[in-house]
Motif scaffolding. Sequence first.
Motif, short mmCIF file in Angstrom:
data_model
loop_
_atom_site.label_atom_id
_atom_site.label_comp_id
_atom_site.label_asym_id
_atom_site.label_seq_id
_atom_site.Cartn_x
_atom_site.Cartn_y
_atom_site.Cartn_z
N ASN A 1 -32.03 27.33 -37.47
CA ASN A 1 -31.66 27.53 -38.87
C ASN A 1 -31.23 28.96 -39.12
OD1 ASN A 1 -31.60 24.81 -40.68
ND2 ASN A 1 -33.91 25.75 -41.02
N VAL A 2 -31.57 29.89 -38.61
CA VAL A 2 -30.90 31.44 -38.87
C VAL A 2 -29.57 31.16 -37.74
CG1 VAL A 2 -31.20 33.96 -37.95
CG2 VAL A 2 -32.98 31.94 -38.79
N PHE A 3 -29.45 30.57 -36.28
CA PHE A 3 -28.19 30.79 -35.81
C PHE A 3 -27.41 30.41 -37.10
CE2 PHE A 3 -25.42 29.01 -33.45
CZ PHE A 3 -24.98 29.69 -32.64
N ALA A 4 -26.92 28.94 -37.54
CA ALA A 4 -26.58 28.23 -38.15
C ALA A 4 -26.34 28.76 -39.92
CB ALA A 4 -27.17 26.66 -38.96
N GLU A 5 -26.71 30.10 -39.79
CA GLU A 5 -26.49 30.73 -41.40
C GLU A 5 -25.60 32.14 -40.64
OE1 GLU A 5 -27.58 29.47 -44.19
OE2 GLU A 5 -27.42 31.33 -45.31
N LEU A 6 -25.98 32.86 -39.14
CA LEU A 6 -24.73 34.17 -39.14
C LEU A 6 -23.32 33.19 -38.67
CD1 LEU A 6 -27.49 34.97 -36.52
CD2 LEU A 6 -26.81 36.57 -38.48
N GLN A 7 -23.66 31.20 -38.21
CA GLN A 7 -22.34 31.32 -37.71
C GLN A 7 -21.33 30.86 -39.56
OE1 GLN A 7 -21.40 31.83 -35.00
NE2 GLN A 7 -22.51 30.49 -33.81
N LYS A 8 -22.22 30.30 -40.37
CA LYS A 8 -22.08 30.05 -41.71
C LYS A 8 -20.83 31.63 -42.26
CE LYS A 8 -24.62 26.90 -43.70
NZ LYS A 8 -25.86 26.92 -44.20
N ASN A 9 -21.58 32.71 -41.80
CA ASN A 9 -21.30 33.67 -42.45
C ASN A 9 -20.22 34.23 -41.85
OD1 ASN A 9 -23.34 34.52 -45.70
ND2 ASN A 9 -23.87 33.38 -44.04
N GLY A 10 -19.56 34.07 -40.91
CA GLY A 10 -18.81 33.77 -40.00
C GLY A 10 -18.88 35.55 -38.89
N ILE A 11 -20.26 35.37 -38.43
CA ILE A 11 -21.10 35.99 -37.77
C ILE A 11 -21.34 35.39 -36.39
CG2 ILE A 11 -22.48 37.58 -36.85
CD1 ILE A 11 -23.51 37.45 -39.98
N LEU A 12 -20.24 35.67 -35.94
CA LEU A 12 -19.97 35.05 -34.04
C LEU A 12 -21.69 35.74 -32.96
CD1 LEU A 12 -18.52 32.96 -32.83
CD2 LEU A 12 -17.46 34.85 -31.25
N THR A 13 -22.34 34.40 -33.29
CA THR A 13 -23.77 34.95 -32.22
C THR A 13 -23.58 34.11 -30.38
OG1 THR A 13 -24.91 35.44 -34.72
CG2 THR A 13 -25.89 34.43 -33.04
N PRO B 1 -18.88 36.75 -28.85
CA PRO B 1 -20.24 37.18 -29.84
C PRO B 1 -20.44 38.89 -29.76
CG PRO B 1 -20.79 36.26 -28.11
CD PRO B 1 -19.07 36.51 -27.44
N ARG B 2 -20.98 39.69 -31.07
CA ARG B 2 -21.70 40.55 -31.40
C ARG B 2 -22.86 40.79 -31.44
NH1 ARG B 2 -17.64 43.08 -35.02
NH2 ARG B 2 -18.02 45.08 -34.59
N VAL B 3 -23.93 39.61 -31.92
CA VAL B 3 -24.82 39.85 -31.54
C VAL B 3 -25.24 38.10 -30.95
CG1 VAL B 3 -26.31 38.50 -33.94
CG2 VAL B 3 -24.11 39.76 -34.53
N PHE B 4 -27.15 39.00 -31.00
CA PHE B 4 -27.29 37.66 -30.39
C PHE B 4 -28.81 37.87 -30.63
CE2 PHE B 4 -30.48 36.75 -26.76
CZ PHE B 4 -29.74 35.95 -25.95
N LEU B 5 -29.01 36.10 -30.51
CA LEU B 5 -30.75 36.22 -31.35
C LEU B 5 -31.40 35.29 -30.29
CD1 LEU B 5 -32.33 35.26 -33.42
CD2 LEU B 5 -30.99 33.20 -34.30
N ALA B 6 -32.84 36.03 -30.59
CA ALA B 6 -33.64 35.78 -29.36
C ALA B 6 -35.30 35.34 -29.39
CB ALA B 6 -33.71 37.00 -27.99
N GLN B 7 -35.28 33.94 -29.24
CA GLN B 7 -37.11 34.01 -30.11
C GLN B 7 -37.62 33.69 -28.74
OE1 GLN B 7 -37.47 30.85 -28.73
NE2 GLN B 7 -35.45 30.56 -27.52
#
Length: 473
Positions: A387-399, A370-376
């Motif tokens: 939802n944001v996480f799912a949106e990133l995965q859907k666009n092929g961005i491994l998070t 993964p090249r992206v990390f999602l913090a909250q």
Amino acid sequence: MAQLSVKKVKKISTKKMDKKNVKAPAGTKKAAKNAKVQVEEELLLQTPRGMRDILPGDQPYWDQIRRVLTRISLEYGFGRIDTPVVEYANLFTRSVGTGTDIVDKEMYIFNTKGGDKVTLRPEFTAGIGRAYIQHGMNVLPKPVKLFSMGQIFRYDRPQEGRYREFWQGNFEAFGEQDPILDAQLIQLAHRVVTSLGIKNIQFQVNSIGCPKCRKEYQNLLVAYFESKKQKLCQNCKKRLETNPMRVLDCKEDKCVQVSTTAPQSVDHLCIECRVHFKSLLEYLDELDLPYMINPKLVRGLSYYTKTVFEIWSNDEEGKKHSFGGGGRYDYLIESLGGEHTPAIGFGLGMDRLVAEMKRVHAKSYIEPRPRVFLAQLGDLAKKKSLNVFAELQKNGILTAESFGRGSLKSQLRVADRLGVEITLIIGQKEALDKTVIVKDMVSGTQETVGYDRLIIAVKKILKNNVVVSHSEE
Ligand SMILES: [Zn+2]
Ligand SMILES: [Zn+2]
């Protein structure tokens, strides 16, 4: 088996009872309670003998093999088939044949509650052959090429690198008698093994003839071994009655001695078998594949005809062992009740291949990182983040994420450890505004973007950074 485990339990419980009885004299309530507990079977926290777990650390090697097998099977026009791990036991008695170690000693046979006699599959070919007939695949364009991958079970004596549950990649081609197919399967096996980074291999090939010419050869062979019977091991004396060709691959010194001067099948082939073998060798020469003729290679299973082959490591340093093998079985489908269907197949031992990959330091499969990390931060942000996480995965961005952690600091520590290029942060304010802070970890800059612009912003930064590619081979 059942009896054995009862005995074991009894032994364990007496031992426990002795110890506990010191504290709780017989007749007391406590003693009675202990006695009840003691009948319970001891829990052995280990895999059954000859079986093991394949842990996450080893999986990259297994992934690599699975990927290479799948890719090459497609390249060669094989369709994937999965058959049950359990089959009726007589499928193997009829095909692999009695007088073989597999059928006589190594099958995990048991009766189901309904009274069916079944076995864990001790090899692939018979089950795939059964499926070929059951699903009427004989009407499909020939050759019908089937690839399978999974576990095999043999109740064998466990040795180093040899398990009672082991994995195989398996290839079968039905409905073609031309020797070019034999050569193509050997070429395929070569491609799989070398694609894994195992370069030093050698094929052993032999022809064991067809029912026409083998009868005559077997008579010669039996006559020869009968004349030297006193020099053979006990097992081989029995094999002489049940499966005389097996004597040729006995590993006992004295049997090896006797076998050296035994008649060889290649010298007693009928014209058809001789022509078949000759053209196979011509194809192999043309392909420039490393092979040798091993006149003592018989592979033991009753269904083989004509071509048999094995793949061996050919490394000076490594212990020589076989990665797998196979052969032609032109009469198997017929003997199981189907129509006459010449066929050929082989299996590759995945456990052995993994061990060899490690030994030669071959590359394992590298998972894309993964090249992206999602913090909250905060309850609302936490809700939005899924939802944001799912949106990133859907666009092929491994998070990557660490949603379970409350503090931003500890989440960012995880991000740091992963070495991501972008950290996305959703705080209370961002959650309300429907925005995300996008922090470029490489340049150190950051901006706040709305959901609609998030994917574009992330992709733009990733594109500007050096793209790390992961090759397959
Ligand atoms: Zn023949
Ligand atoms: Zn022997």
